[in-house]
Enzyme design. Structure first.
Site, mmCIF file in Angstrom:
data_model
loop_
_atom_site.group_PDB
_atom_site.id
_atom_site.type_symbol
_atom_site.label_atom_id
_atom_site.label_comp_id
_atom_site.label_asym_id
_atom_site.label_seq_id
_atom_site.Cartn_x
_atom_site.Cartn_y
_atom_site.Cartn_z
ATOM 1 N N LYS A 115 -0.554 -9.977 -3.197
ATOM 2 C CA LYS A 115 -0.628 -8.621 -3.766
ATOM 3 C C LYS A 115 -2.019 -8.321 -4.301
ATOM 4 O O LYS A 115 -2.594 -7.265 -4.012
ATOM 5 C CB LYS A 115 0.389 -8.469 -4.898
ATOM 6 C CG LYS A 115 0.509 -7.048 -5.424
ATOM 7 C CD LYS A 115 0.915 -6.991 -6.872
ATOM 8 C CE LYS A 115 -0.256 -7.275 -7.783
ATOM 9 N NZ LYS A 115 0.049 -7.038 -9.214
ATOM 10 N N ASP A 133 3.908 -4.393 -5.561
ATOM 11 C CA ASP A 133 4.168 -4.789 -6.935
ATOM 12 C C ASP A 133 5.591 -4.398 -7.298
ATOM 13 O O ASP A 133 6.374 -3.972 -6.444
ATOM 14 C CB ASP A 133 3.140 -4.158 -7.882
ATOM 15 C CG ASP A 133 3.298 -2.643 -8.006
ATOM 16 O OD1 ASP A 133 4.160 -2.048 -7.316
ATOM 17 O OD2 ASP A 133 2.560 -2.044 -8.805
#
Length: 205
Positions: A115, A133
Site C-alpha cells: 500500500k 487502505d
C-alpha cells in the site's frame, strides 16, 4: 452502469483530490506514508512539521537516533517501531539521494508494504496504482465491487479490473477522501451520498 454512478458521485464530492500528507520532497512523502499506517494523516502532519523543518535534508535526518525521532513522532501509533523504520529508511536513501520509481526497492524498505509503495509511486511518478487502505477496502465492498471474502490483494485486483487504468490514481485518491469524510466506517453520512441504491450496507451504525 454502476461504475459511472460511482465516478460521478466521487467527482461531485472531490473533484480535485489531493494527498493530505504534507511534504516538500520525495523522501518526506515516503517517510510520511510509512508513518501514516494505522493513524491519521493529520496526526502525521503534526508530528513531522517541526522535524522536517529542522532537519531538511537526508544528511541532517541521518544524524538523529531512534530516540530523537521518537521524540517528534511519539503522538502517533507504534512510534517506537516506526522510529526504527524511519532511521533505517533515511540511512538507505541517504546513500542514493532520492526515492526510486521501483516497487521492489520500495517494498524492501522496513515498514513499507504494498500500500505504501503504491501511494508513493502514484503520487511521485503518476504510475497507475491502487493503494488499498481501510477506506478503499470498505468502499469497494459497499459499492458492490468486492465481497466479504476478498483480502487486500484481491480487492486491489478487482478495483483495477473494474476501473480504467487511466482512472486508477484519481479514483483511488477520491475513495480515500470519500471514506474518510462521507462513507465512514461508523455513522456514515448517507444523506450526503447518491449511491444508497447500490450500497451493501445502507445506514450502517
Amino acid at each position: 452502469m454502476n461504475r459511472e454512478l460511482i465516478i460521478n458521485e466521487l467527482d461531485r464530492h472531490f473533484n480535485n483530490p489531493k494527498c493530505e500528507l504534507e511534504y516538500t520532497n520525495d523522501y518526506e512523502l515516503l517517510l510520511s506514508v510509512m508513518l501514516s499506517a494505522q493513524t491519521t494523516d493529520k496526526s502525521v502532519n503534526i508530528a513531522t512539521k517541526e522535524l522536517y523543518k529542522k532537519y531538511n535534508t537526508l544528511e541532517k535526518l541521518d544524524t538523529l537516533n531512534e530516540t530523537d525521532i521518537s521524540s517528534y513522532i511519539y503522538r502517533i501509533g507504534f512510534h517506537n517501531v516506526k522510529s526504527k523504520n524511519f532511521k533505517k529508511i533515511v540511512s538507505i536513501l541517504k546513500d542514493i539521494g532520492y526515492v526510486p520509481c521501483d516497487r521492489d526497492f520500495l517494498e524492501s524498505l522496513p515498514g513499507v508494504g504494498r500500500k505504501t509503495a503504491s501511494v508513493v509511486l502514484a503520487e511521485l511518478y503518476n504510475l497507475p496504482s491502487f493503494a488499498v487502505d481501510t477506506h478503499v477496502y470498505r468502499l469497494a465492498y459497499r459499492f458492490g465491487i468486492t465481497n466479504l471474502t476478498d483480502d487486500v490483494l484481491s480487492t486491489e485486483k478487482k478495483l483495477k479490473k473494474y476501473f480504467k487504468e487511466s482512472e486508477y490514481n484519481r479514483v483511488n485518491s477520491q475513495l480515500v477522501l470519500f471514506g474518510r469524510y462521507i462513507c465512514t466506517s461508523k455513522n456514515p453520512k448517507c444523506e450526503q451520498c447518491n449511491l444508497k441504491n447500490i450500497c451493501k450496507e445502507k445506514n450502517v451504525q
